[in-house]
Design a protein around this motif. Structure first.
Motif, PDB file in Angstrom:
ATOM      1  N   ILE A 275       1.008  -1.450   0.605  1.00 12.11           N
ATOM      2  CA  ILE A 275       0.286  -0.192  -0.179  1.00 12.11           C
ATOM      3  C   ILE A 275       0.783   0.984  -0.465  1.00 12.11           C
ATOM      4  CG2 ILE A 275      -1.618   1.216   1.606  1.00 12.11           C
ATOM      5  CD1 ILE A 275      -3.066  -1.297   2.025  1.00 12.11           C
ATOM      6  N   ILE A 276       1.376   1.080   1.187  1.00 16.14           N
ATOM      7  CA  ILE A 276       2.520   2.388   0.836  1.00 16.14           C
ATOM      8  C   ILE A 276       3.504   2.745  -0.339  1.00 16.14           C
ATOM      9  CG2 ILE A 276       4.833   3.676   1.736  1.00 16.14           C
ATOM     10  CD1 ILE A 276       4.133   1.885   4.363  1.00 16.14           C
ATOM     11  N   GLU A 277       3.708   1.475  -1.019  1.00 14.41           N
ATOM     12  CA  GLU A 277       4.302   1.625  -2.352  1.00 14.41           C
ATOM     13  C   GLU A 277       3.625   1.991  -3.333  1.00 14.41           C
ATOM     14  OE1 GLU A 277       7.057  -0.567  -5.271  1.00 14.41           O
ATOM     15  OE2 GLU A 277       5.994  -2.002  -4.249  1.00 14.41           O
ATOM     16  N   ARG A 278       2.280   1.486  -3.172  1.00 22.27           N
ATOM     17  CA  ARG A 278       1.493   2.373  -4.636  1.00 22.27           C
ATOM     18  C   ARG A 278       1.496   4.011  -4.475  1.00 22.27           C
ATOM     19  NH1 ARG A 278      -2.797  -0.036  -6.883  1.00 22.27           N
ATOM     20  NH2 ARG A 278      -1.657  -1.370  -6.800  1.00 22.27           N
ATOM     21  N   TYR A 279       1.078   4.375  -3.140  1.00 21.75           N
ATOM     22  CA  TYR A 279       0.962   5.625  -2.732  1.00 21.75           C
ATOM     23  C   TYR A 279       2.264   6.690  -3.279  1.00 21.75           C
ATOM     24  CZ  TYR A 279      -3.126   4.556  -0.083  1.00 21.75           C
ATOM     25  OH  TYR A 279      -4.212   4.958   0.472  1.00 21.75           O
ATOM     26  N   ALA A 280       2.818   6.343  -2.339  1.00 20.37           N
ATOM     27  CA  ALA A 280       4.513   6.322  -2.775  1.00 20.37           C
ATOM     28  C   ALA A 280       4.522   6.455  -4.294  1.00 20.37           C
ATOM     29  CB  ALA A 280       5.865   5.943  -1.827  1.00 20.37           C
ATOM     30  N   THR A 281       4.750   5.218  -4.894  1.00 23.45           N
ATOM     31  CA  THR A 281       5.005   5.673  -6.339  1.00 23.45           C
ATOM     32  C   THR A 281       4.069   6.555  -6.596  1.00 23.45           C
ATOM     33  OG1 THR A 281       6.162   3.747  -6.662  1.00 23.45           O
ATOM     34  CG2 THR A 281       4.811   3.881  -8.452  1.00 23.45           C
ATOM     35  N   SER A 282       3.203   6.923  -6.688  1.00 25.05           N
ATOM     36  CA  SER A 282       1.632   7.582  -7.260  1.00 25.05           C
ATOM     37  C   SER A 282       2.364   9.390  -7.362  1.00 25.05           C
ATOM     38  CB  SER A 282       0.511   7.760  -6.835  1.00 25.05           C
ATOM     39  OG  SER A 282       0.082   8.672  -7.256  1.00 25.05           O
ATOM     40  N   TYR A 283       2.867   9.792  -5.957  1.00 26.93           N
ATOM     41  CA  TYR A 283       3.916  11.268  -5.842  1.00 26.93           C
ATOM     42  C   TYR A 283       5.097  10.732  -5.709  1.00 26.93           C
ATOM     43  CZ  TYR A 283      -1.308  10.909  -3.371  1.00 26.93           C
ATOM     44  OH  TYR A 283      -2.974  11.647  -3.086  1.00 26.93           O
ATOM     45  N   GLY A 284       4.962  10.191  -5.908  1.00 28.96           N
ATOM     46  CA  GLY A 284       6.899  10.220  -6.449  1.00 28.96           C
ATOM     47  C   GLY A 284       7.882  10.779  -5.201  1.00 28.96           C
ATOM     48  N   LEU A 285       7.370   9.744  -4.128  1.00 23.00           N
ATOM     49  CA  LEU A 285       8.400   9.893  -2.957  1.00 23.00           C
ATOM     50  C   LEU A 285       9.154   8.124  -3.041  1.00 23.00           C
ATOM     51  CD1 LEU A 285       5.077  11.054  -1.003  1.00 23.00           C
ATOM     52  CD2 LEU A 285       7.666  12.553  -1.274  1.00 23.00           C
ATOM     53  N   PRO A 286      10.435   8.330  -2.691  1.00 21.84           N
ATOM     54  CA  PRO A 286      11.252   7.563  -2.271  1.00 21.84           C
ATOM     55  C   PRO A 286      10.977   6.992  -0.623  1.00 21.84           C
ATOM     56  CG  PRO A 286      12.352   9.243  -1.773  1.00 21.84           C
ATOM     57  CD  PRO A 286      11.470   9.539  -2.426  1.00 21.84           C
TER      58      PRO A 286
END
Length: 270
Positions: free
Chosen positions: A217-228
Motif C-alpha cells: 500500500i505504501i509503495e502504491r502511494y509513494a510511487t504515485s507521489y514520487g516519494l522514495p
C-alpha cells in the motif's frame, strides 16, 4: 411596532434565521445532510480506484452494485464492516465518484431525519448513495428504525437511493453472552441483534492486513507521489503506532511528503 410580543418575535427571528436553501441535487458530486437541507460538500476529491490496494474483491463487488444503481437497475444496500483503517470509507467515496453516483453523507446524529432526506431525493432524476460512516448501536432497540427503512417498513428508501454503511462491527450491534442467559427465548435476543445487518443485501468484510500488504500500500502511494521510502522505516512507523492498516500507511506517506517538503492532497481518508 408597539406590541411587546411582536418586538420579541422579531428579535427571535433575527437571532434564529431560517435554514439556508438546499443545494441543487443535480449540480454537485457530493453532499452533506444534517437533518434539514442538502449542503454541497466542499473539496470532495476521493482517490482514483486504482490507488486503493488490498481490497480487489470488495472493490469489484461494490463497483458492480453501484453501476447497477447508476443505470437504474436493481441494486443492494451495502454494509462494509471490519478492522478500522482498512479503507472502507475511502472505497465508498471513490466508487461513487467513479460510477457517477452522487454521495450524500449523513451524520449518525441525524439518522432520525432519513425519511425527510429520502423524500427530498425521491423526485430527483439522479441516483444517490446515502453514506453513513462508522455506524454502531449500543442496543438492538436503537437500530429498529433504520431496519424498517431498509426493508419491510411502510416508508422505505426510494428506488434511486441506496445506503452504504461502514462499521467496525459485523452486526452493527454489540453481542453479549448474557443476552442468551437472560432472555426468555435466547434465540429471539440473538435474532434481534442480527436483524439490521441481515437487511443489507451486500456485506463486505475488511480484515487486518499483513506486513507485505502494508508495504505494498505504501509503495502504491509513494510511487504515485514520487516519494522514495525505506521499508525498514515504514515498518518502524507501524510498530510505533501499534498497528498496520491502510490508514497507518497513508499517515506514513504524509510524513514522508512532509520530510521531502511536498504537499499532497488525498481527499477523504481511509
Amino acid at each position: 411596532m408597539t406590541d411587546p410580543l411582536e418586538r420579541i418575535a422579531a428579535a427571535l427571528e433575527r437571532l434564529a434565521p431560517p435554514p439556508p436553501a438546499s443545494a441543487d441535487p443535480l449540480a454537485h458530486p457530493a453532499y452533506l445532510w444534517h437533518g434539514e437541507v442538502l449542503e454541497a460538500a466542499r473539496g470532495f476529491a476521493p482517490l482514483p480506484l486504482d490507488m486503493l490496494t488490498a481490497m480487489d474483491a470488495q472493490k469489484a463487488s461494490l463497483i458492480e452494485n453501484f453501476r447497477r444503481l447508476a443505470a437504474g437497475h436493481a441494486a443492494h444496500d451495502v454494509l462494509l464492516w471490519g478492522a478500522r483503517g482498512t479503507g472502507k470509507s475511502a472505497l465508498v467515496a471513490s466508487t461513487a465518484a467513479a460510477t457517477g453516483l452522487a454521495l450524500v453523507e449523513v451524520a449518525t446524529a441525524s439518522l432520525d431525519s432519513l425519511p425527510r432526506l429520502f423524500a427530498t431525493l425521491a423526485p430527483v432524476k439522479r441516483a444517490f448513495v446515502v453514506f453513513i460512516d462508522d455506524l454502531g448501536f449500543s442496543a438492538p432497540s436503537e437500530a429498529r428504525a433504520l431496519r424498517s427503512l431498509l426493508q419491510g417498513g411502510a416508508e422505505a428508501r426510494p428506488d434511486n437511493t441506496r445506503l452504504a454503511v461502514t462499521s467496525n462491527r459485523r452486526h452493527l450491534v454489540p453481542r453479549d453472552i448474557a443476552e442468551q442467559e437472560s432472555a426468555i427465548n435466547p434465540r429471539d435476543a440473538v435474532d434481534d441483534a442480527l436483524a439490521l445487518a441481515d437487511r443489507f443485501g451486500l456485506s463486505l468484510g475488511f480484515h487486518v492486513i499483513d506486513q507485505d500488504t502494508y508495504l505494498a500500500i505504501i509503495e502504491r502511494y509513494a510511487t504515485s507521489y514520487g516519494l522514495p521510502f525505506d521499508p525498514v522505516d515504514a515498518v518502524g512507523w507501524a510498530t510505533r503506532r501499534g498497528s498496520r492498516s491502510g490508514r497507518v500507511a497513508w499517515q506514513y506517506v504524509v510524513d514522508l511528503a512532509g520530510r521531502a517538503g511536498v504537499a499532497i492532497d488525498r481527499g477523504k481518508g481511509a
